[in-house]
Scaffold this active site. Structure first.
Site, short mmCIF file in Angstrom:
data_model
loop_
_atom_site.label_atom_id
_atom_site.label_comp_id
_atom_site.label_asym_id
_atom_site.label_seq_id
_atom_site.Cartn_x
_atom_site.Cartn_y
_atom_site.Cartn_z
N GLU A 131 52.77 -39.65 -8.19
CA GLU A 131 53.77 -39.80 -7.13
C GLU A 131 54.10 -38.44 -6.49
O GLU A 131 54.01 -37.41 -7.15
CB GLU A 131 55.07 -40.35 -7.71
CG GLU A 131 54.91 -41.69 -8.39
CD GLU A 131 56.19 -42.12 -9.10
OE1 GLU A 131 56.21 -43.26 -9.58
OE2 GLU A 131 57.14 -41.32 -9.18
N CYS A 185 58.23 -32.79 -3.31
CA CYS A 185 58.22 -32.73 -4.77
C CYS A 185 56.85 -33.23 -5.24
O CYS A 185 56.47 -34.36 -4.94
CB CYS A 185 59.35 -33.61 -5.32
SG CYS A 185 59.35 -33.74 -7.12
N CYS A 233 52.81 -37.48 -18.77
CA CYS A 233 53.37 -36.24 -19.31
C CYS A 233 53.44 -36.37 -20.82
O CYS A 233 53.78 -37.43 -21.34
CB CYS A 233 54.77 -35.98 -18.74
SG CYS A 233 55.48 -34.41 -19.27
N CYS A 266 60.35 -36.65 -22.87
CA CYS A 266 61.82 -36.61 -22.72
C CYS A 266 62.33 -38.05 -22.67
O CYS A 266 61.81 -38.88 -21.91
CB CYS A 266 62.20 -35.85 -21.46
SG CYS A 266 61.54 -34.17 -21.40
N CYS A 269 63.35 -39.95 -19.29
CA CYS A 269 62.42 -39.86 -18.17
C CYS A 269 61.37 -40.96 -18.24
O CYS A 269 60.72 -41.14 -19.28
CB CYS A 269 61.75 -38.48 -18.21
SG CYS A 269 60.38 -38.31 -17.06
N CYS A 328 61.28 -39.51 -10.74
CA CYS A 328 59.95 -39.31 -11.29
C CYS A 328 59.47 -40.49 -12.12
O CYS A 328 60.09 -40.87 -13.09
CB CYS A 328 60.04 -38.05 -12.14
SG CYS A 328 58.65 -37.67 -13.13
#
Ligand code: SF4
Length: 373
Positions: A86, A100, A107, A111, A114, A327
Site C-alpha cells: 500500500e 507514505c 513486516c 507490533c 498494527c 497501514c
C-alpha cells in the site's frame, strides 16, 4: 531491479551493453524520475527497439480509494510476484503533498496494534518498487513535496534498498526532493539508526516509542526485547547530535494501555532535555486488532501534560479513516473480501487472522483496533 530502481550511471551502462549511446540512459532516467513515465512504450524519443528491451514497471494498481474530502488517496498495488503493498497520498490545502511508502511486503516486527504486523513478513521491496509508489502520485501539476517511510514494513530492516530509494528520490536530475523533506520511521533498529546517522543525509528520523516503560513496550513491540528503550533513545540522541535534526517520537495512543497521566509524566521525564518532538497518534479504528483509541479529551489531556512538562508534542490528525488509510488495512480488507468504501467492489482471498495481544497487554486492554500511519 526495474527502471525506477536504477541510477543514471547504471542506465548508461545498461544501454551501452546493448550497443546504444550513453545519452539514451540519461533519456530513460529523465523519463522515469523527472517525468514520471514508467511505461517504456511512452518514451517517445527512444528507438522502438530500445523501448521493447526495457522492463516495464513491476506493480499494477489493484485499488485506488479517495477520502470524502478528496485530500487523501490510497493505492493498493500488486507486485510482479503477487505480493500486495500500500501507499498513501496526503494533501493539504496549502499545496503540501506527502506520500507514505511501504518498504516491505508484510513486516516481521509483529507490533500488536498494527494490521501489517499481523500478516508476518513476505519479502523486502527493492528500491524500484519503493520509488514507483512515489512516481504514481507525482505529477507536474501537483508534485510530491514530502515522503514518509511509514507504510508497510520496517524501513531500516531493508536498509540498503531504503537508502537507494532515498538517493534516487533526491537525485538532482530526478524528482529533486530535498532530503529534509523525507522522514524515515523505525520501530527502533538501533544499529541501523546509528548507521543512518553516518550517511551524511539530512533525512528526518521518526522513532516509534508507544511507551516509556520497557515492560509495556515489549508487550506492544517485540523488538523492544532486542533493543530496549534506553538503547533506542540513545541512538536517537546520537542521530540528533550528528545531523542536528530534531527526532520525532511516534506515540500511538491506545485507550487503557498507554494513555494515562502517569505514563505521560514518565514519557516527559524520559524525553526532557532531548532534541525531539512527540507525535501523538490516536489509534486508527480497525476491527482486526483488539485495541482502540482513547477519547478526544483523554488524548488532549495526555498532550497537555507533556507540554506542561516542557515537551514539544502534537496530536496527529488521523487522515483517510474512511478509506482505511492506516497501514495494512486496505490490504487486509482486500484479502478478506470485505466491502470497500466508496462503492468499490469486493476482493477475493483468504481470511487473515490477527493474533491477540500478549497476556500482559490483554490484562490491561481487552478491546481495541488498528494503527495510524
Ligand atoms: S508498526 Fe511498523 S514496524 Fe510495527 S509491525 Fe507495523 S509495519 Fe511493522
Amino acid at each position: 531491479m526495474t527502471l525506477a530502481g536504477l541510477f543514471l550511471e547504471e542506465l548508461e551502462a545498461l544501454v551501452a551493453e546493448w550497443g546504444e549511446p550513453a545519452y539514451r540512459g540519461r533519456q530513460i532516467f529523465d523519463w522515469v524520475h523527472h517525468q514520471g513515465v514508467l511505461d517504456p512504450s511512452e518514451m517517445t524519443n527512444l528507438p522502438v527497439s530500445l523501448r521493447q528491451r526495457l522492463e516495464p514497471m513491476r506493480s499494477t494498481e489493484v485499488r485506488r480509494l479517495s477520502s470524502a474530502d478528496g485530500l487523501t488517496t490510497k493505492l493498493l498495488f500488486r507486485l510482479h510476484d503477487g505480493q500486495e503493498i500500500e501507499a498513501v497520498e496526503m494533501n493539504t490545502r496549502t499545496g503540501r503533498k506527502t506520500v507514505c511508502v511501504s518498504t516491505q511486503a508484510g513486516c516481521a516486527m509483529g507490533c500488536v496494534f498494527c494490521v501489517t504486523g499481523q500478516f508476518g513478513f513476505a519479502r523486502n521491496l527493492d528500491a524500484g518498487e519503493v520509488v514507483e509508489q512515489v512516481l504514481r502520485f507525482n505529477s507536474a501539476e501537483r508534485p510530491v513535496t514530502n515522503i514518509v517511510f511509514m507504510g508497510m514494513g520496517e524501513p531500516l530492516a531493508n536498509y540498503d534498498q531504503t537508502l537507494r530509494a532515498i538517493r534516487l528520490m533526491t537525485h538532482p536530475r530526478g524528482m529533486r526532493l530535498g532530503a529534509r523533506r523525507i522522514t524515515v520511521s523505525t520501530s527502533g533498529v538501533v544499529p541501523a539508526m546509528r548507521r543512518l546517522a553516518a550517511e551524511g543525509l539530512q533525512v528526518g528520523l521518526a522513532v516509534s516509542l508507544h511507551s516509556p516503560h520497557d515492560q509495556l513496550r515489549s508487550d506492544l513491540m517485540p523488538i523492544n526485547r532486542r533493543w530496549p528503550i534506553a538503547e533506542v533513545v540513545g541512538a536517537a540522541d546520537h542521530y540528533a547530535d550528528v545531523t542536528g535534526r530534531r527526532v520525532s517520537y511516534e506515540y500511538t495512543l491506545m485507550a487503557g494501555v498507554n494513555d494515562s497521566d502517569e505514563l505521560a509524566d514518565d514519557l516527559a521525564a524520559l524525553l526532557r532535555g532531548r532534541l525531539c518532538h512527540v507525535n501523538l497518534i490516536p489509534l486508527n479504528p480497525n476491527e482486526d486488532v483488539s485495541l482502540h483509541a482513547p477519547s478526544t479529551d483523554r488524548a488532549l489531556a495526555f498532550e497537555a501534560r507533556l507540554r506542561q512538562a516542557g515537551i514539544s508534542a502534537t496530536i496527529r490528525v488521523n487522515r483517510g479513516r474512511d478509506i482505511q488509510a492506516a497501514c495494512g488495512q486496505l490490504r487486509l480488507a482486500e484479502k478478506k473480501g470485505r466491502p470497500l468504501p466508496l462503492g468499490e467492489g469486493r476482493g477475493e482471498g483468504r481470511s487473515s487472522a490477527v493474533t491477540a495481544p500478549s497476556p500482559a497487554l490483554r490484562a490491561t486492554s481487552p478491546t481495541g483496533r488498528g494503527v495510524a500511519v
